[in-house]
Design a protein around this motif. Sequence first.
Motif, PDB file in Angstrom:
ATOM      1  N   LEU A 156       2.439   2.250  -8.865  1.00  0.00           N
ATOM      2  CA  LEU A 156       1.247   2.212  -9.707  1.00  0.00           C
ATOM      3  C   LEU A 156       0.788   3.641 -10.003  1.00  0.00           C
ATOM      4  O   LEU A 156       0.601   4.442  -9.091  1.00  0.00           O
ATOM      5  CB  LEU A 156       0.144   1.436  -8.983  1.00  0.00           C
ATOM      6  N   ASN A 157       0.604   3.953 -11.279  1.00  0.00           N
ATOM      7  CA  ASN A 157       0.268   5.329 -11.644  1.00  0.00           C
ATOM      8  C   ASN A 157      -1.234   5.585 -11.766  1.00  0.00           C
ATOM      9  O   ASN A 157      -1.658   6.704 -12.060  1.00  0.00           O
ATOM     10  CB  ASN A 157       0.969   5.733 -12.953  1.00  0.00           C
ATOM     11  N   GLN A 158      -2.039   4.534 -11.525  1.00  0.00           N
ATOM     12  CA  GLN A 158      -3.489   4.727 -11.516  1.00  0.00           C
ATOM     13  C   GLN A 158      -4.158   3.621 -10.700  1.00  0.00           C
ATOM     14  O   GLN A 158      -3.603   2.549 -10.523  1.00  0.00           O
ATOM     15  CB  GLN A 158      -4.048   4.719 -12.939  1.00  0.00           C
ATOM     16  N   GLN A 159      -5.304   3.910 -10.179  1.00  0.00           N
ATOM     17  CA  GLN A 159      -6.043   2.917  -9.388  1.00  0.00           C
ATOM     18  C   GLN A 159      -6.471   1.752 -10.276  1.00  0.00           C
ATOM     19  O   GLN A 159      -6.871   1.938 -11.423  1.00  0.00           O
ATOM     20  CB  GLN A 159      -7.278   3.583  -8.769  1.00  0.00           C
ATOM     21  N   MET A 167       0.830  -1.194   0.000  1.00  0.00           N
ATOM     22  CA  MET A 167       0.000   0.000   0.000  1.00  0.00           C
ATOM     23  C   MET A 167       0.878   1.264   0.000  1.00  0.00           C
ATOM     24  O   MET A 167       2.036   1.242   0.424  1.00  0.00           O
ATOM     25  CB  MET A 167      -0.925   0.002   1.214  1.00  0.00           C
ATOM     26  N   PRO A 168       0.328   2.391  -0.480  1.00  0.00           N
ATOM     27  CA  PRO A 168       1.115   3.631  -0.597  1.00  0.00           C
ATOM     28  C   PRO A 168       1.730   4.103   0.718  1.00  0.00           C
ATOM     29  O   PRO A 168       2.712   4.852   0.714  1.00  0.00           O
ATOM     30  CB  PRO A 168       0.088   4.644  -1.122  1.00  0.00           C
ATOM     31  N   THR A 169       1.173   3.664   1.845  1.00  0.00           N
ATOM     32  CA  THR A 169       1.701   4.089   3.155  1.00  0.00           C
ATOM     33  C   THR A 169       3.041   3.447   3.490  1.00  0.00           C
ATOM     34  O   THR A 169       3.760   3.947   4.367  1.00  0.00           O
ATOM     35  CB  THR A 169       0.699   3.706   4.261  1.00  0.00           C
ATOM     36  N   GLU A 170       3.421   2.380   2.808  1.00  0.00           N
ATOM     37  CA  GLU A 170       4.588   1.589   3.223  1.00  0.00           C
ATOM     38  C   GLU A 170       5.880   2.064   2.565  1.00  0.00           C
ATOM     39  O   GLU A 170       6.660   1.287   2.013  1.00  0.00           O
ATOM     40  CB  GLU A 170       4.336   0.106   2.947  1.00  0.00           C
ATOM     41  N   VAL A 176      -0.022  -5.626   2.704  1.00  0.00           N
ATOM     42  CA  VAL A 176       0.765  -6.248   1.636  1.00  0.00           C
ATOM     43  C   VAL A 176      -0.087  -7.351   1.028  1.00  0.00           C
ATOM     44  O   VAL A 176      -0.752  -8.103   1.747  1.00  0.00           O
ATOM     45  CB  VAL A 176       2.091  -6.832   2.177  1.00  0.00           C
ATOM     46  N   TYR A 177      -0.043  -7.457  -0.299  1.00  0.00           N
ATOM     47  CA  TYR A 177      -0.878  -8.432  -0.999  1.00  0.00           C
ATOM     48  C   TYR A 177      -0.026  -9.244  -1.968  1.00  0.00           C
ATOM     49  O   TYR A 177       1.014  -8.778  -2.461  1.00  0.00           O
ATOM     50  CB  TYR A 177      -2.005  -7.716  -1.753  1.00  0.00           C
ATOM     51  N   GLY A 205      -0.473   4.940  -6.572  1.00  0.00           N
ATOM     52  CA  GLY A 205       0.644   5.160  -5.654  1.00  0.00           C
ATOM     53  C   GLY A 205       1.074   3.924  -4.898  1.00  0.00           C
ATOM     54  O   GLY A 205       2.070   3.952  -4.161  1.00  0.00           O
ATOM     55  N   SER A 206       0.334   2.809  -5.046  1.00  0.00           N
ATOM     56  CA  SER A 206       0.761   1.555  -4.431  1.00  0.00           C
ATOM     57  C   SER A 206       2.057   1.075  -5.082  1.00  0.00           C
ATOM     58  O   SER A 206       2.388   1.453  -6.216  1.00  0.00           O
ATOM     59  CB  SER A 206      -0.326   0.485  -4.588  1.00  0.00           C
TER      60      SER A 206
END
Length: 517
Positions: free
Chosen positions: A419-422, A399-402, A508-509, A464-465
């Motif tokens: 990642l530049n888009q959802q 995730m973007p927070t990490e 995390v996935y 942002g992930s």
Amino acid sequence: MKKIIIIAISSLLTVYNSLGQTRKMEEKFFPDATIDIPTPAFQKAEWKGFTKYKEMVRFVHQIAEGKEYVKIDGIGESQRGKEIIRVHINKPSSSEKIKVWLQGGLHGNEPASSEGVMFILYSLLKDPQYEYLLDKLDITVLPMANADGYNNMIRVSANGLDLNRDFIKLAAPETNHIRTAFSEFGPQVAIDFHEYNPYRAHFTHFGEKGITTYYDAFFLYSNNLNVNSTIREVTKDLLVKNAKEALMANDRNVSDYSSTKMKNGHIHFNQGGSSPRSTSTNYALSNCLSVLMEIRGVNLKRISFKRRVETTYLAGMSYLKTAYENGDQIRAAIAKADKSTISQEEEAVIKQDKKVIKTKYTCIDLATESKKEIEVVMTDGLQMKASKSRVRPYAYILMPTETVAVEKLKTLGVEVIQLNQQKTIDVEAYQVKSTHVSVAVWEKIYLRKTKAKTVKESKVIPKGSFIVYMDQPTSNVVVSALEPENDNSFFTFRVIDGDFKEGSELPVYRYIKKQKI
């Protein structure tokens, strides 16, 4: 109270060392070498101790003077402002070269490691009989990796961290600088030189006065099952085999590394190693042939110091000669390992068990000052099997927070993209089954133990992930870092942390489909 207990234990060990160890006994089994060693510690009186940081810097500059193919620089500063010196030797040659990484002094109270590495440097740059090695070797050397600790003859760094327990969590500036330089250089062979304490506290329980170790040198090479199998095999059967033979030919007693611990009131011996927080495994996870050398010497001061330095030197020169003579085999092994890693042929090992055996342990009886064998229970890390595995994912998604975890992955040599888009993606999520934080601090961390199960779901992955594709040669270290149950994962060390309640998802996935996101 904790400080008093630590001081008391230290005092007991000091008494044990001084009572158990006599110079007569040391000289009987470990007679000092008679060779001349030109490094700084041997140019001054014994009572003046070991090489200081400034003496090391001056020495490496002196022996490199006039050699344009030698570059000396710093990879970053220690916590007390000392440059961590790097010596890079790359003599122009038409031959394809093997990249070799040598380091000493990661633990500051292990002086033969740095002194031996300086002796190796001297031979490569000043002794004509070894100049041929530079035709096929590109060598990077860290003579004194823990300059602060070394200058004060203490094991740890300035903030009290054991640097050889820090190569996954990367909490110290020194390990970040070292691992960044390692990743940038991309060595094919890496050797980390240490010394070990031959008078362990547990040894007092054997015999009338206790025992001490019999071996001049221990070899520690990884059997972690996330290290590619080809890397494990060639490290053992080529590098380690040749170095053992070289040392035995010079009347050194050698063995695979072992240590001791108390378990259910009984002393267990442990053989081998598999922890990614230590260099031997951490470097090997990058598909590098990696060995950690342990020379018999901690707390011996200057007793048998020439022998210890020469043992370090002999092992180091053996590794260099093996790399010189077997370049094609080493390149082929690493190419095979890279292909296997990129194509994800091996599973992601989550838990691994060591076989418990009864065996003979050769030691020195301090009461009789004679060699003897004792029967011990050994947890054998050279015989590992996976007890829990998962399919290796095509990618991990953070995730973007990490951001902290991502920076550490990059330091470990892993490529991470953003990642530049959802996107909505089918993934495996980690669902927490249980989590427990330790009540005792370890290396300034209250460790977290997490159990999780994977659950398939369609997940909205925000812009942002971070995506870590596993089709890259350095990706084996990612399994250790991101599978939460691993003893040395980012979750264990709380690099990735949070209010992980039962049933919650971790940030995390796992992405299984073999297709770019």
